[in-house]
Design a protein around this motif. Structure first.
Motif, PDB file in Angstrom:
ATOM      1  N   TYR A 153      -1.797  12.421   3.450  1.00  0.00           N
ATOM      2  CA  TYR A 153      -2.502  11.134   3.350  1.00  0.00           C
ATOM      3  C   TYR A 153      -4.013  11.322   3.224  1.00  0.00           C
ATOM      4  CZ  TYR A 153       2.092   9.727   4.917  1.00  0.00           C
ATOM      5  OH  TYR A 153       3.458   9.575   5.010  1.00  0.00           O
ATOM      6  N   ASP A 154      -4.424  12.472   2.685  1.00  0.00           N
ATOM      7  CA  ASP A 154      -5.850  12.726   2.496  1.00  0.00           C
ATOM      8  C   ASP A 154      -6.334  12.071   1.210  1.00  0.00           C
ATOM      9  OD1 ASP A 154      -4.633  14.316   0.599  1.00  0.00           O
ATOM     10  OD2 ASP A 154      -5.417  16.211   1.367  1.00  0.00           O
ATOM     11  N   LEU A 202       0.827  -1.214   0.000  1.00  0.00           N
ATOM     12  CA  LEU A 202       0.000   0.000   0.000  1.00  0.00           C
ATOM     13  C   LEU A 202       0.852   1.251   0.000  1.00  0.00           C
ATOM     14  CD1 LEU A 202      -2.943  -0.954   2.406  1.00  0.00           C
ATOM     15  CD2 LEU A 202      -2.939  -0.875  -0.098  1.00  0.00           C
ATOM     16  N   SER A 242       4.588  13.926  -1.705  1.00  0.00           N
ATOM     17  CA  SER A 242       3.536  12.916  -1.682  1.00  0.00           C
ATOM     18  C   SER A 242       2.894  12.859  -3.057  1.00  0.00           C
ATOM     19  CB  SER A 242       2.475  13.250  -0.630  1.00  0.00           C
ATOM     20  OG  SER A 242       3.027  13.308   0.670  1.00  0.00           O
ATOM     21  N   GLY A 289      -6.355   2.425  -1.900  1.00  0.00           N
ATOM     22  CA  GLY A 289      -5.750   2.735  -0.615  1.00  0.00           C
ATOM     23  C   GLY A 289      -4.259   2.987  -0.647  1.00  0.00           C
ATOM     24  N   TYR A 290      -3.656   2.862  -1.804  1.00  0.00           N
ATOM     25  CA  TYR A 290      -2.207   3.064  -1.943  1.00  0.00           C
ATOM     26  C   TYR A 290      -1.855   4.541  -1.735  1.00  0.00           C
ATOM     27  CZ  TYR A 290       2.453   2.427  -4.050  1.00  0.00           C
ATOM     28  OH  TYR A 290       3.812   2.376  -4.300  1.00  0.00           O
ATOM     29  N   GLN A 291      -0.807   4.789  -0.934  1.00  0.00           N
ATOM     30  CA  GLN A 291      -0.293   6.137  -0.681  1.00  0.00           C
ATOM     31  C   GLN A 291       1.223   6.107  -0.760  1.00  0.00           C
ATOM     32  OE1 GLN A 291      -1.910   6.362   3.288  1.00  0.00           O
ATOM     33  NE2 GLN A 291      -3.591   7.685   2.642  1.00  0.00           N
ATOM     34  N   TYR A 308      -3.308  11.463  -6.598  1.00  0.00           N
ATOM     35  CA  TYR A 308      -4.036  10.485  -7.414  1.00  0.00           C
ATOM     36  C   TYR A 308      -5.447  10.965  -7.732  1.00  0.00           C
ATOM     37  CZ  TYR A 308      -0.405   7.299  -5.715  1.00  0.00           C
ATOM     38  OH  TYR A 308       0.801   6.715  -5.419  1.00  0.00           O
ATOM     39  N   GLU A 324       5.056   5.411   3.854  1.00  0.00           N
ATOM     40  CA  GLU A 324       4.808   6.556   4.728  1.00  0.00           C
ATOM     41  C   GLU A 324       6.142   7.177   5.107  1.00  0.00           C
ATOM     42  OE1 GLU A 324       2.445   5.716   8.167  1.00  0.00           O
ATOM     43  OE2 GLU A 324       0.670   5.174   6.987  1.00  0.00           O
ATOM     44  N   HIS A 349      -4.406  12.341  -2.011  1.00  0.00           N
ATOM     45  CA  HIS A 349      -3.103  11.660  -2.042  1.00  0.00           C
ATOM     46  C   HIS A 349      -3.258  10.165  -1.760  1.00  0.00           C
ATOM     47  CE1 HIS A 349      -2.181  15.925  -1.377  1.00  0.00           C
ATOM     48  NE2 HIS A 349      -1.107  15.670  -2.100  1.00  0.00           N
ATOM     49  N   THR A 350      -4.449   9.634  -2.053  1.00  0.00           N
ATOM     50  CA  THR A 350      -4.743   8.215  -1.844  1.00  0.00           C
ATOM     51  C   THR A 350      -5.346   7.623  -3.104  1.00  0.00           C
ATOM     52  OG1 THR A 350      -5.186   8.630   0.506  1.00  0.00           O
ATOM     53  CG2 THR A 350      -5.927   6.522  -0.402  1.00  0.00           C
ATOM     54  N   ARG A 351      -4.748   6.563  -3.607  1.00  0.00           N
ATOM     55  CA  ARG A 351      -5.276   5.870  -4.777  1.00  0.00           C
ATOM     56  C   ARG A 351      -6.574   5.155  -4.402  1.00  0.00           C
ATOM     57  NH1 ARG A 351      -0.705   2.251  -7.466  1.00  0.00           N
ATOM     58  NH2 ARG A 351      -1.635   0.638  -6.130  1.00  0.00           N
TER      59      ARG A 351
END
Length: 223
Positions: free
Chosen positions: A174-175, A155, A202, A183-185, A205, A158, A178-180
């Motif tokens: 990580y909002d 995933l 970061s 759930g990938y970050q 996506y 960090e 910025h999250t695929r």
């Protein structure tokens, strides 16, 4: 300096050590190759720190979790801070299988403190963990990234910053932006200043598509 331990001497007395850096206060760091009992094959490398009088200590982690079933070990120094503290990482193994990296900071006596993110969320169901330290400042704060997992699924990463005692704080973005969608970050550290500013980036996506980078800076108290 060289290590003359049996583990660092190959066939016909072959030895190989290399100095990679000298600090302003005269400390040296580098590595020495390890050999198997017959002396024919190399079994990784030992990282070390030598004081101005050439007194040398091994640095890194060399326990069972960081030793392959044939005895192979690999520790690497990444950088040295102005107070001669070192940062680096040691490879992890389960039997003959590579299972990631453990990051650490070492003082001039070779004492190791772990840095990075470990445990649930940072360990795959096969036991893989990877934390990679990349920067150290004058307060012996360190920064780097750790891989994230859900079961066997990666995933992303960090970013984090750690105090000299190993206490680690997640940093980065990580909002939702910025999250695929799965759930990938992915956040990473670019630099760490003496006064405690951490710079990083970061990935952005939309759905599963990467849409560039956001650059950020976080101030962590110095010391």
């Amino acid at each position: 300096p060289r290590s003359f331990l049996t583990a660092h001497t190959g066939l016909n007395g072959a030895q190989y050590s290399e100095v990679l850096y000298r600090s302003e206060s005269g400390y040296l760091w580098g590595y020495s190759q390890q050999y198997n009992a017959s002396g024919y094959a190399t079994l990784g490398q030992t990282a070390w720190l030598a004081d101005p009088s050439a007194n040398t200590v091994a640095v890194g982690i060399y326990d069972a979790a960081h030793t392959r079933d044939d005895g192979y070990q690999y520790s690497r120094i990444v950088s040295m801070g102005v107070s001669d503290h070192l940062i680096g990482y040691s490879n992890r193994y389960d039997g003959s299988t590579y299972t990631g990296e453990t990051s650490w900071i070492a003082d001039v006596s070779g004492n190791i403190t772990l840095v990075g993110l470990y445990g649930a969320g940072y360990t795959s169901d096969t036991g893989y963990q990877r934390s990679r330290v990349s920067a150290i400042n004058a307060s012996n704060q360190t920064a780097g990234f750790s891989n994230r997992f859900s079961g066997s699924t990666s995933l992303g990463t960090e970013a984090w910053v750690a105090e000299a005692n190993g206490a680690t704080t997640v940093i980065g973005l990580y909002d939702a932006a910025h999250t695929r969608s799965d759930g990938y970050q992915q956040s990473d550290v670019i630099g760490l200043s003496t006064n405690g500013y951490v710079r990083g980036n970061s990935v952005r996506y939309i759905g599963n598509a990467a849409m560039g980078l956001s650059i950020w800076s976080v101030h962590i108290h110095a010391g």
